[in-house]
Design an enzyme around this catalytic site. Structure first.
Site, mmCIF file in Angstrom:
data_model
loop_
_atom_site.group_PDB
_atom_site.id
_atom_site.type_symbol
_atom_site.label_atom_id
_atom_site.label_comp_id
_atom_site.label_asym_id
_atom_site.label_seq_id
_atom_site.Cartn_x
_atom_site.Cartn_y
_atom_site.Cartn_z
ATOM 1 N N VAL A 1 -38.077 -59.167 53.648
ATOM 2 C CA VAL A 1 -38.266 -57.739 53.356
ATOM 3 C C VAL A 1 -37.672 -56.879 54.479
ATOM 4 O O VAL A 1 -37.018 -55.857 54.217
ATOM 5 C CB VAL A 1 -39.761 -57.409 53.127
ATOM 6 C CG1 VAL A 1 -39.954 -55.911 52.887
ATOM 7 C CG2 VAL A 1 -40.301 -58.206 51.949
ATOM 8 N N LYS B 1 -50.426 -57.282 52.105
ATOM 9 C CA LYS B 1 -51.575 -57.123 51.188
ATOM 10 C C LYS B 1 -52.818 -57.876 51.651
ATOM 11 O O LYS B 1 -53.933 -57.396 51.473
ATOM 12 C CB LYS B 1 -51.221 -57.544 49.768
ATOM 13 C CG LYS B 1 -50.672 -58.933 49.615
ATOM 14 C CD LYS B 1 -49.247 -58.884 49.218
ATOM 15 C CE LYS B 1 -48.538 -60.148 49.587
ATOM 16 N NZ LYS B 1 -47.186 -60.199 49.091
ATOM 17 N N GLU C 1 -47.531 -48.866 50.427
ATOM 18 C CA GLU C 1 -47.105 -48.917 49.021
ATOM 19 C C GLU C 1 -46.561 -50.294 48.624
ATOM 20 O O GLU C 1 -46.819 -50.783 47.525
ATOM 21 C CB GLU C 1 -46.030 -47.844 48.794
ATOM 22 C CG GLU C 1 -45.506 -47.767 47.379
ATOM 23 C CD GLU C 1 -46.580 -47.326 46.395
ATOM 24 O OE1 GLU C 1 -46.987 -46.174 46.444
ATOM 25 O OE2 GLU C 1 -47.010 -48.164 45.571
ATOM 26 N N GLY D 1 -44.595 -54.714 44.556
ATOM 27 C CA GLY D 1 -43.231 -54.575 45.091
ATOM 28 C C GLY D 1 -42.659 -53.178 44.996
ATOM 29 O O GLY D 1 -43.068 -52.266 45.715
ATOM 30 N N ILE E 1 -42.780 -50.970 42.458
ATOM 31 C CA ILE E 1 -43.432 -49.963 41.594
ATOM 32 C C ILE E 1 -44.285 -49.033 42.465
ATOM 33 O O ILE E 1 -45.151 -49.503 43.198
ATOM 34 C CB ILE E 1 -44.360 -50.633 40.538
ATOM 35 C CG1 ILE E 1 -43.625 -51.730 39.760
ATOM 36 C CG2 ILE E 1 -44.938 -49.588 39.584
ATOM 37 C CD1 ILE E 1 -44.517 -52.507 38.794
ATOM 38 N N GLY F 1 -36.825 -66.021 47.208
ATOM 39 C CA GLY F 1 -37.538 -65.190 48.188
ATOM 40 C C GLY F 1 -38.736 -64.448 47.614
ATOM 41 O O GLY F 1 -39.245 -63.518 48.218
ATOM 42 N N GLU G 1 -44.727 -66.438 48.664
ATOM 43 C CA GLU G 1 -45.279 -66.255 50.008
ATOM 44 C C GLU G 1 -44.872 -67.435 50.877
ATOM 45 O O GLU G 1 -44.519 -68.508 50.370
ATOM 46 C CB GLU G 1 -46.807 -66.219 49.938
ATOM 47 C CG GLU G 1 -47.364 -65.024 49.204
ATOM 48 C CD GLU G 1 -46.892 -63.717 49.808
ATOM 49 O OE1 GLU G 1 -47.212 -63.436 50.961
ATOM 50 O OE2 GLU G 1 -46.179 -62.977 49.108
ATOM 51 N N LYS H 1 -54.071 -57.912 45.845
ATOM 52 C CA LYS H 1 -53.472 -56.688 45.288
ATOM 53 C C LYS H 1 -54.493 -55.952 44.414
ATOM 54 O O LYS H 1 -54.562 -54.715 44.428
ATOM 55 C CB LYS H 1 -52.213 -57.049 44.500
ATOM 56 C CG LYS H 1 -51.081 -57.532 45.407
ATOM 57 C CD LYS H 1 -49.965 -58.183 44.619
ATOM 58 C CE LYS H 1 -48.828 -58.634 45.520
ATOM 59 N NZ LYS H 1 -47.870 -59.522 44.853
HETATM 60 N N1 HSE Z 1 -45.370 -63.480 46.708
HETATM 61 C C1 HSE Z 1 -45.479 -62.168 46.196
HETATM 62 C C2 HSE Z 1 -45.214 -62.210 44.692
HETATM 63 C C3 HSE Z 1 -44.479 -61.269 46.880
HETATM 64 O O1 HSE Z 1 -44.647 -63.209 44.238
HETATM 65 O O2 HSE Z 1 -45.589 -61.286 43.980
HETATM 66 C C4 HSE Z 1 -44.655 -59.811 46.554
HETATM 67 O O3 HSE Z 1 -45.926 -59.355 46.922
#
Ligand code: HSE
Length: 417
Positions: free
Chosen positions: A15, A107, A131, A136, A138, A189, A192, A207
């Site tokens: 990121v 998160k 955010e 991601g 949104i 990518g 996690e 989340k």
């Molecule tokens: N590992 C997370 C996902 C990355 O796949 O949603 C984004 O938060």
């Protein structure tokens, strides 16, 4: 008048690299529209090895000493992109206390310590924005924090984890094995560092906790959420789900029932006609149910370097504009929230997959007065069906009955609308 904003980035992973690229690409446009010029003053890396080339390309100053950033009075905004909760928490607290604004995509950290960190930010009169921690690209937190302020939210349903949604889509549509689908998500990518967080449902649960905080002004603990991962999902479940008119999705949901919340992350069968059924691969989708608006849906990329970095960049810009306009410092959530009261889900539809079945199931279920939506029994050995509107007690009773005539291989909730 042109204003210079100095940022520092903790981490140079997927990121953070996306942020460097996106900021460079947007520099001119940002300057024209806002009169702000951003510079990345320093980037914290664990080791310089393998990072020198990237640093040279983007003229980044690398450091392995976080205090070179936290003690630098010229840095306005610290962007935390290292993940984890130990060092990240310690460094964010120090940055806030040094009166630096903080942007994070973390998160795990915001879900568990967001309340505490927000209080520290408020005391220091600086912003803490996050955010990118949910869904991601949104802008859902901004939307909850602004557009829904005068509305009353009654429920949220979301596909909040890109990795598992990507895996489930690839398994259902291309017949990929679970392992191959996970490897592909890791290579892209999305996953996690420890993909257990994705496949066990923890990432989506974190989340959901953040969404609940903004939508209901309540602080959920992980133990308040029923969390089930996707490891038990097989190709057979996918085949039957398709035959019966459903897709399997890892769904995060919270409902307000009177003054109580019911929160769950679990794989479910989602009807093909459900609005969230169009959310495939690494995309995320969120349905908000509220009194004034009814149902609204938000859709976009839930993972990946560029979309996530774009959310981070939007936070940086919002903070910088507030800094220059000398606006009161906003926070993304209120602090000192009460814990919430948890409610047990009452009635649901359930999908069952049975093997070693010794009876004609249609007959058997009719005799037991079980209302079914659809039944697929290839022979007397294997069958899948959806039982309608069962209370938890009725579901337990049905399980006992079925165990006498078959082996139960899978039970999942079904979401129609
Ligand atoms: N590992 C997370 C996902 C990355 O796949 O949603 C984004 O938060």
């Amino acid at each position: 008048m042109e204003k210079q904003v100095k940022i520092a980035v903790l981490g140079l992973g997927v990121v953070a690299s996306g942020l460097v690229e996106n900021l460079n690409a947007a520099k001119e446009k940002i300057k024209q529209q806002t009169n702000l010029t951003f510079s990345i003053a320093k980037v914290l890396v664990r080791s310089r090895e393998n990072k020198e080339e990237q640093a040279k390309k983007h003229q980044l100053t690398l450091t392995t000493d976080v205090n070179e950033i936290l003690d630098d009075p010229t840095i306005d905004i610290v962007v935390e992109l290292i993940g984890g909760t130990d060092a990240a928490k310690k460094w964010i607290i120090k940055a806030l206390k040094q009166k630096k604004h903080v942007v994070t995509a973390n998160k795990d950290l915001i879900a568990q310590f967001g309340n505490e960190l927000t209080s520290i930010a408020k005391q220091s009169n600086v912003s803490l924005f996050y955010e990118a921690s949910v869904a991601g690209g949104i802008p859902i937190l901004h939307t909850l924090n602004n557009s829904f302020i005068a509305d009353e939210i009654t429920g949220i349903k979301g596909i909040l984890n890109g990795t598992t949604n990507f895996m489930l889509t690839q398994m259902a549509e291309l017949g990929l094995s679970y392992d191959k689908a996970l490897q592909t998500a890791q290579a892209a990518g999305f996953a996690e560092a420890n993909p257990t967080n994705d496949v066990d449902g923890w990432d989506a649960a974190y989340k959901l906790m953040i969404l609940v905080r903004l939508a209901f002004a309540k602080d959920l603990a992980l133990k308040d959420i029923k969390i089930v991962g996707i490891q038990s999902i097989t190709q057979k479940d996918n085949d039957y789900a398709q035959k019966l008119g459903y897709q399997i999705k890892l769904l995060a949901q919270v409902k307000k029932i009177e003054e109580h919340l019911y929160a769950e992350v679990a794989p479910v069968l989602l009807s093909n006609t459900h609005p969230l059924a169009v959310v495939k691969n690494e995309m995320n989708g969120i349905l908000i149910e509220s009194k004034a608006m009814g149902t609204s849906m938000f859709y976009g990329p839930g993972a990946g370097a560029s979309p996530t970095a774009q959310s981070v960049l939007a936070d940086i810009l919002a903070i910088a504009q507030n800094m220059t306009n000398k606006q009161p410092v906003p926070q993304m959530s209120v602090s000192n929230l009460p814990n919430c009261e948890i409610h047990e889900e009452v009635v649901s539809d359930y999908y069952f997959l049975l093997s070693d079945c010794t009876v004609d199931l249609a007959n058997f279920l009719e005799k037991q007065e079980v209302k079914t939506l659809s039944l697929s029994q290839t022979d007397l050995i294997e069958a899948a069906f959806v039982a309608k509107q069962l209370t938890i007690k009725q579901k337990d009773w049905l399980i006992e009955q079925l165990q006498q005539v078959s082996h139960i291989k899978q039970i999942l909730s079904v979401v129609e609308e």
